[in-house]
Design a protein around this motif. Structure first.
Motif, PDB file in Angstrom:
ATOM      1  N   ILE A 166     -12.359  10.808   8.844  1.00  0.00           N
ATOM      2  CA  ILE A 166     -11.465  11.712   8.118  1.00  0.00           C
ATOM      3  C   ILE A 166     -10.073  11.107   7.989  1.00  0.00           C
ATOM      4  CG2 ILE A 166     -10.384  13.986   8.123  1.00  0.00           C
ATOM      5  CD1 ILE A 166     -12.859  15.028   9.584  1.00  0.00           C
ATOM      6  N   LEU A 167      -9.557  10.553   9.073  1.00  0.00           N
ATOM      7  CA  LEU A 167      -8.232   9.940   9.024  1.00  0.00           C
ATOM      8  C   LEU A 167      -8.229   8.714   8.125  1.00  0.00           C
ATOM      9  CD1 LEU A 167      -6.996  10.182  12.728  1.00  0.00           C
ATOM     10  CD2 LEU A 167      -6.473  11.672  10.791  1.00  0.00           C
ATOM     11  N   GLY A 168      -9.342   7.967   8.120  1.00  0.00           N
ATOM     12  CA  GLY A 168      -9.437   6.814   7.233  1.00  0.00           C
ATOM     13  C   GLY A 168      -9.365   7.221   5.779  1.00  0.00           C
ATOM     14  N   ALA A 169     -10.032   8.316   5.424  1.00  0.00           N
ATOM     15  CA  ALA A 169      -9.974   8.803   4.040  1.00  0.00           C
ATOM     16  C   ALA A 169      -8.577   9.286   3.680  1.00  0.00           C
ATOM     17  CB  ALA A 169     -10.998   9.927   3.851  1.00  0.00           C
ATOM     18  N   LEU A 170      -7.897   9.935   4.617  1.00  0.00           N
ATOM     19  CA  LEU A 170      -6.547  10.425   4.353  1.00  0.00           C
ATOM     20  C   LEU A 170      -5.555   9.285   4.196  1.00  0.00           C
ATOM     21  CD1 LEU A 170      -6.349  13.428   6.853  1.00  0.00           C
ATOM     22  CD2 LEU A 170      -6.609  13.534   4.384  1.00  0.00           C
ATOM     23  N   ASP A 171      -5.825   8.152   4.836  1.00  0.00           N
ATOM     24  CA  ASP A 171      -4.891   7.023   4.813  1.00  0.00           C
ATOM     25  C   ASP A 171      -4.993   6.182   3.552  1.00  0.00           C
ATOM     26  OD1 ASP A 171      -3.657   7.592   7.160  1.00  0.00           O
ATOM     27  OD2 ASP A 171      -4.902   6.279   8.386  1.00  0.00           O
ATOM     28  N   LEU A 172      -6.016   6.371   2.735  1.00  0.00           N
ATOM     29  CA  LEU A 172      -6.221   5.496   1.587  1.00  0.00           C
ATOM     30  C   LEU A 172      -5.026   5.506   0.638  1.00  0.00           C
ATOM     31  CD1 LEU A 172      -9.979   6.068   0.634  1.00  0.00           C
ATOM     32  CD2 LEU A 172      -8.962   4.275   2.050  1.00  0.00           C
ATOM     33  N   GLY A 173      -4.363   6.643   0.515  1.00  0.00           N
ATOM     34  CA  GLY A 173      -3.238   6.723  -0.403  1.00  0.00           C
ATOM     35  C   GLY A 173      -1.973   6.099   0.148  1.00  0.00           C
ATOM     36  N   GLU A 174      -1.939   5.764   1.434  1.00  0.00           N
ATOM     37  CA  GLU A 174      -0.735   5.216   2.059  1.00  0.00           C
ATOM     38  C   GLU A 174      -0.853   3.734   2.380  1.00  0.00           C
ATOM     39  OE1 GLU A 174       0.023   7.527   5.506  1.00  0.00           O
ATOM     40  OE2 GLU A 174       0.264   9.413   4.409  1.00  0.00           O
TER      41      GLU A 174
ATOM     42  N   THR B 280      -2.165  -0.324   1.356  1.00  0.00           N
ATOM     43  CA  THR B 280      -2.301  -1.190   0.193  1.00  0.00           C
ATOM     44  C   THR B 280      -3.413  -2.209   0.405  1.00  0.00           C
ATOM     45  OG1 THR B 280      -0.659  -2.768   1.034  1.00  0.00           O
ATOM     46  CG2 THR B 280       0.158  -0.918  -0.315  1.00  0.00           C
ATOM     47  N   VAL B 281      -3.831  -2.835  -0.698  1.00  0.00           N
ATOM     48  CA  VAL B 281      -4.912  -3.823  -0.622  1.00  0.00           C
ATOM     49  C   VAL B 281      -4.480  -5.027   0.198  1.00  0.00           C
ATOM     50  CG1 VAL B 281      -5.910  -3.075  -2.808  1.00  0.00           C
ATOM     51  CG2 VAL B 281      -4.188  -4.879  -2.799  1.00  0.00           C
ATOM     52  N   GLU B 282      -3.188  -5.304   0.248  1.00  0.00           N
ATOM     53  CA  GLU B 282      -2.679  -6.431   1.020  1.00  0.00           C
ATOM     54  C   GLU B 282      -3.048  -6.309   2.496  1.00  0.00           C
ATOM     55  OE1 GLU B 282       1.641  -8.590   1.940  1.00  0.00           O
ATOM     56  OE2 GLU B 282       1.535  -6.504   1.257  1.00  0.00           O
ATOM     57  N   GLU B 283      -3.148  -5.085   2.991  1.00  0.00           N
ATOM     58  CA  GLU B 283      -3.390  -4.860   4.405  1.00  0.00           C
ATOM     59  C   GLU B 283      -4.821  -5.156   4.828  1.00  0.00           C
ATOM     60  OE1 GLU B 283      -1.737  -1.158   5.948  1.00  0.00           O
ATOM     61  OE2 GLU B 283      -0.646  -0.908   4.075  1.00  0.00           O
ATOM     62  N   ILE B 284      -5.772  -5.048   3.917  1.00  0.00           N
ATOM     63  CA  ILE B 284      -7.178  -5.209   4.307  1.00  0.00           C
ATOM     64  C   ILE B 284      -7.882  -6.322   3.560  1.00  0.00           C
ATOM     65  CG2 ILE B 284      -7.297  -2.737   4.818  1.00  0.00           C
ATOM     66  CD1 ILE B 284      -9.123  -2.485   2.330  1.00  0.00           C
ATOM     67  N   MET B 285      -7.215  -6.990   2.632  1.00  0.00           N
ATOM     68  CA  MET B 285      -7.864  -8.031   1.833  1.00  0.00           C
ATOM     69  C   MET B 285      -8.286  -9.210   2.707  1.00  0.00           C
ATOM     70  SD  MET B 285      -4.618  -9.866  -0.025  1.00  0.00           S
ATOM     71  CE  MET B 285      -3.411 -10.802   0.950  1.00  0.00           C
ATOM     72  N   LEU B 286      -9.278  -9.955   2.222  1.00  0.00           N
ATOM     73  CA  LEU B 286      -9.655 -11.221   2.840  1.00  0.00           C
ATOM     74  C   LEU B 286      -8.662 -12.265   2.366  1.00  0.00           C
ATOM     75  CD1 LEU B 286     -11.627 -13.070   4.396  1.00  0.00           C
ATOM     76  CD2 LEU B 286     -12.888 -13.337   2.249  1.00  0.00           C
TER      77      LEU B 286
ATOM     78  N   PHE C 170      -7.979  -9.323 -11.623  1.00  0.00           N
ATOM     79  CA  PHE C 170      -6.862  -9.478 -10.717  1.00  0.00           C
ATOM     80  C   PHE C 170      -6.154  -8.139 -10.498  1.00  0.00           C
ATOM     81  CE2 PHE C 170      -7.374 -13.612 -12.795  1.00  0.00           C
ATOM     82  CZ  PHE C 170      -7.454 -14.450 -11.690  1.00  0.00           C
ATOM     83  N   VAL C 171      -5.718  -7.915  -9.260  1.00  0.00           N
ATOM     84  CA  VAL C 171      -4.975  -6.689  -8.935  1.00  0.00           C
ATOM     85  C   VAL C 171      -3.752  -7.074  -8.114  1.00  0.00           C
ATOM     86  CG1 VAL C 171      -7.055  -5.270  -8.960  1.00  0.00           C
ATOM     87  CG2 VAL C 171      -6.263  -6.258  -6.805  1.00  0.00           C
ATOM     88  N   PRO C 172      -2.645  -6.353  -8.252  1.00  0.00           N
ATOM     89  CA  PRO C 172      -1.459  -6.642  -7.434  1.00  0.00           C
ATOM     90  C   PRO C 172      -1.675  -6.233  -5.987  1.00  0.00           C
ATOM     91  CG  PRO C 172      -1.059  -4.773  -8.901  1.00  0.00           C
ATOM     92  CD  PRO C 172      -2.397  -5.319  -9.259  1.00  0.00           C
ATOM     93  N   GLU C 173      -1.027  -6.956  -5.078  1.00  0.00           N
ATOM     94  CA  GLU C 173      -1.215  -6.710  -3.647  1.00  0.00           C
ATOM     95  C   GLU C 173      -0.627  -5.391  -3.193  1.00  0.00           C
ATOM     96  OE1 GLU C 173       0.706  -9.912  -1.637  1.00  0.00           O
ATOM     97  OE2 GLU C 173       2.680  -9.493  -2.489  1.00  0.00           O
ATOM     98  N   THR C 174       0.214  -4.770  -4.019  1.00  0.00           N
ATOM     99  CA  THR C 174       0.842  -3.504  -3.640  1.00  0.00           C
ATOM    100  C   THR C 174       0.025  -2.284  -4.062  1.00  0.00           C
ATOM    101  OG1 THR C 174       2.145  -3.589  -5.677  1.00  0.00           O
ATOM    102  CG2 THR C 174       3.170  -4.461  -3.680  1.00  0.00           C
ATOM    103  N   THR C 175      -1.129  -2.494  -4.690  1.00  0.00           N
ATOM    104  CA  THR C 175      -1.968  -1.371  -5.113  1.00  0.00           C
ATOM    105  C   THR C 175      -2.486  -0.613  -3.895  1.00  0.00           C
ATOM    106  OG1 THR C 175      -2.689  -2.674  -7.014  1.00  0.00           O
ATOM    107  CG2 THR C 175      -3.962  -0.699  -6.508  1.00  0.00           C
ATOM    108  N   THR C 176      -2.416   0.715  -3.930  1.00  0.00           N
ATOM    109  CA  THR C 176      -2.937   1.497  -2.812  1.00  0.00           C
ATOM    110  C   THR C 176      -4.453   1.469  -2.818  1.00  0.00           C
ATOM    111  OG1 THR C 176      -3.000   3.582  -4.051  1.00  0.00           O
ATOM    112  CG2 THR C 176      -0.936   3.032  -2.924  1.00  0.00           C
ATOM    113  N   LEU C 177      -5.042   1.660  -1.655  1.00  0.00           N
ATOM    114  CA  LEU C 177      -6.501   1.642  -1.543  1.00  0.00           C
ATOM    115  C   LEU C 177      -7.132   2.768  -2.346  1.00  0.00           C
ATOM    116  CD1 LEU C 177      -7.019   0.828   2.242  1.00  0.00           C
ATOM    117  CD2 LEU C 177      -6.861  -0.728   0.296  1.00  0.00           C
ATOM    118  N   ASP C 178      -6.467   3.904  -2.404  1.00  0.00           N
ATOM    119  CA  ASP C 178      -6.999   5.030  -3.164  1.00  0.00           C
ATOM    120  C   ASP C 178      -7.058   4.682  -4.647  1.00  0.00           C
ATOM    121  OD1 ASP C 178      -7.865   7.845  -3.281  1.00  0.00           O
ATOM    122  OD2 ASP C 178      -6.012   8.134  -4.399  1.00  0.00           O
ATOM    123  N   ASP C 179      -5.978   4.119  -5.180  1.00  0.00           N
ATOM    124  CA  ASP C 179      -5.954   3.724  -6.588  1.00  0.00           C
ATOM    125  C   ASP C 179      -6.968   2.619  -6.868  1.00  0.00           C
ATOM    126  OD1 ASP C 179      -3.989   5.539  -7.167  1.00  0.00           O
ATOM    127  OD2 ASP C 179      -2.338   4.113  -6.970  1.00  0.00           O
ATOM    128  N   GLN C 180      -7.082   1.668  -5.947  1.00  0.00           N
ATOM    129  CA  GLN C 180      -8.012   0.569  -6.169  1.00  0.00           C
ATOM    130  C   GLN C 180      -9.458   1.039  -6.162  1.00  0.00           C
ATOM    131  OE1 GLN C 180      -7.162  -2.607  -7.063  1.00  0.00           O
ATOM    132  NE2 GLN C 180      -9.340  -2.596  -7.516  1.00  0.00           N
TER     133      GLN C 180
END
Length: 429
Positions: free
Chosen positions: A195-203, A205-211, A291-301
């Protein structure tokens, strides 16, 4: 002297005590009731819950009205009791009235109604809301004047009040409730994390979890078709970026199934019809890179992945330089945890537990993943990975064998590759 006036006064005191209990219980019920539960009851047709929701929208006016009514009846009850006891016992009646009224108010007007209200908050709020609504309307002019006076006094001390601001954000309220539920054994840790993981998607960015780009397996576009086919077959990945010259110059993305389909079609139905594989151009089956910018939120991506019907994107910074890649699976893992299948190797499993409670991890493991796996609370404001946190705190790139202690944890560097911390052993102090 016991006469009609005595019984009228005693009855009035009893009635005022009942009113005081009503106001005290109402205040507790309406402030302690969960708005989420009230909304659920209102949606099922409860008029009392719907009224309670409307009343609690302006907590300042609600509290002011209830406190005004409560203080009026308490002061009036104390005055009547003092008059009654003074009439019977003389001057000593003042002290006796104080003792008796303190006991009666404490038990019957405070503790008893508030105990019931706090244990049956939503039910009590629904029952009292019609009457409290009338009280709020009657006392509205006086409460409004009191609000202006109170804000003026607070402003003199430099305190600004915003009655429309939420005291506690909804996300924090949910997180706190889930953590408390887990501690009490009502909520499983896995359920809380999802549940917390789903709530965090909007906060996040892809930079935080990308390979990171250093870990991306790529294919040289000008390589021999046999080598490209062999690399695709040996790779555990379905999609591989295609580059020409420099690894920064990504010209496409190869899907293993599309490549194998194209090779199979060129094979022909017989040896005479078979086409020479050497003339095969891999770019014929390559997809255009996304290509996507590194600042895109996980929810948007995630929404973009679903809209574009793709699961794979390359991440670039503000200068267009390749930083890494992200997949839909990476985002889903932020909700459900690590997803492994038959193609994942043991090296891909970044965490290994020891009997002493410590964990041996890959330096590139994210702090969030470590916190989730070990149920720890390492801060992730300054760095995304555990290695990055160690470097940030040490203010240098450690060598193998160095040990650091910060944030209540012990970090031992086990292995270093070039300027990268490859392996770490972490334990709680």
């Amino acid at each position: 002297m016991i006469d009609a006036a005595f019984w009228i006064t005693a009855g009035s005191i009893l009635l005022l005590l009942l009113l005081s209990g009503f106001f005290s219980g109402s205040e507790t019920a309406l402030t302690a009731a969960s708005r989420g539960k009230l909304r659920s009851q209102a949606d099922r047709g409860s008029k009392g819950a719907a009224q309670a929701l409307r009343i609690t929208e302006d907590n300042e006016r609600l509290i002011g009205s209830v406190l005004l009514g409560n203080n009026l009846v308490n002061i009036l009850a104390a005055s009547l009791a003092t008059s009654l006891f003074t009439r019977i016992f003389g001057e000593s009646g003042v002290a006796l009235a104080t003792l008796v009224m303190t006991f009666l108010v404490l038990i019957f007007a405070e503790v008893l109604p508030k105990t019931y209200a706090i244990t049956n908050a939503e039910r009590a709020a629904s029952l009292v809301s019609p009457l409290i609504r009338v009280v709020v309307m009657v006392f509205a002019p006086v409460v409004s004047a009191v609000r202006v006076l109170v804000r003026g006094i607070l402003r003199l001390f430099g305190i600004q009040t915003d009655p429309d601001a939420d005291v506690l954000a909804v996300r924090e309220e949910i997180a706190g409730a889930l953590t408390l539920g887990q501690e009490e054994g009502v909520v499983l840790k896995e359920d809380r994390d999802r549940i917390l993981g789903a709530l965090d998607l909007g906060e996040r960015t892809v930079e935080e979890i990308m390979l990171h780009r250093s870990g991306i397996e790529m294919i040289e576009a000008d390589g021999a078709p046999e080598d490209i086919l062999r690399q695709c077959l040996e790779s555990p990945h379905t999609r591989l970026p295609l580059y020409r010259g420099e690894r920064e110059n990504v010209v496409g993305v190869i899907h293993a199934k599309e490549l194998l389909r194209a090779v199979y079609q060129r094979r022909g139905t017989s040896e005479e019809e078979a086409t020479d594989l050497a003339s095969f151009d891999v770019k014929e089956v390559a997809m255009a890179p996304y290509f996507v910018p590194e600042t895109t939120t996980l929810d948007d991506q995630m929404r973009q992945f679903l809209r574009r019907h793709t699961h794979f994107a390359l991440v670039v910074d503000e200068y267009g330089t390749l930083q890494g890649l992200i997949t839909l699976e990476d985002i889903l893992e932020e909700i459900v945890g690590e997803i492994t299948d038959e193609t994942d190797t043991e090296e891909a499993q970044h965490l290994r537990r020891a009997e002493d409670g410590s964990v041996e991890i890959d330096g590139g493991m994210t702090i969030r993943d470590l916190n989730r796996a070990a149920d720890w609370a390492l801060p992730d404001e300054e760095a995304n990975t555990v290695a990055g946190l160690v470097i940030h705190e040490a203010q240098t790139i450690p060598v193998a064998g160095q040990v650091f202690s910060f944030h209540g944890y012990r970090f031992e560097v086990l292995e270093r590759e070039a300027n990268r911390i490859a392996r770490l052993r972490v334990s709680r102090l």
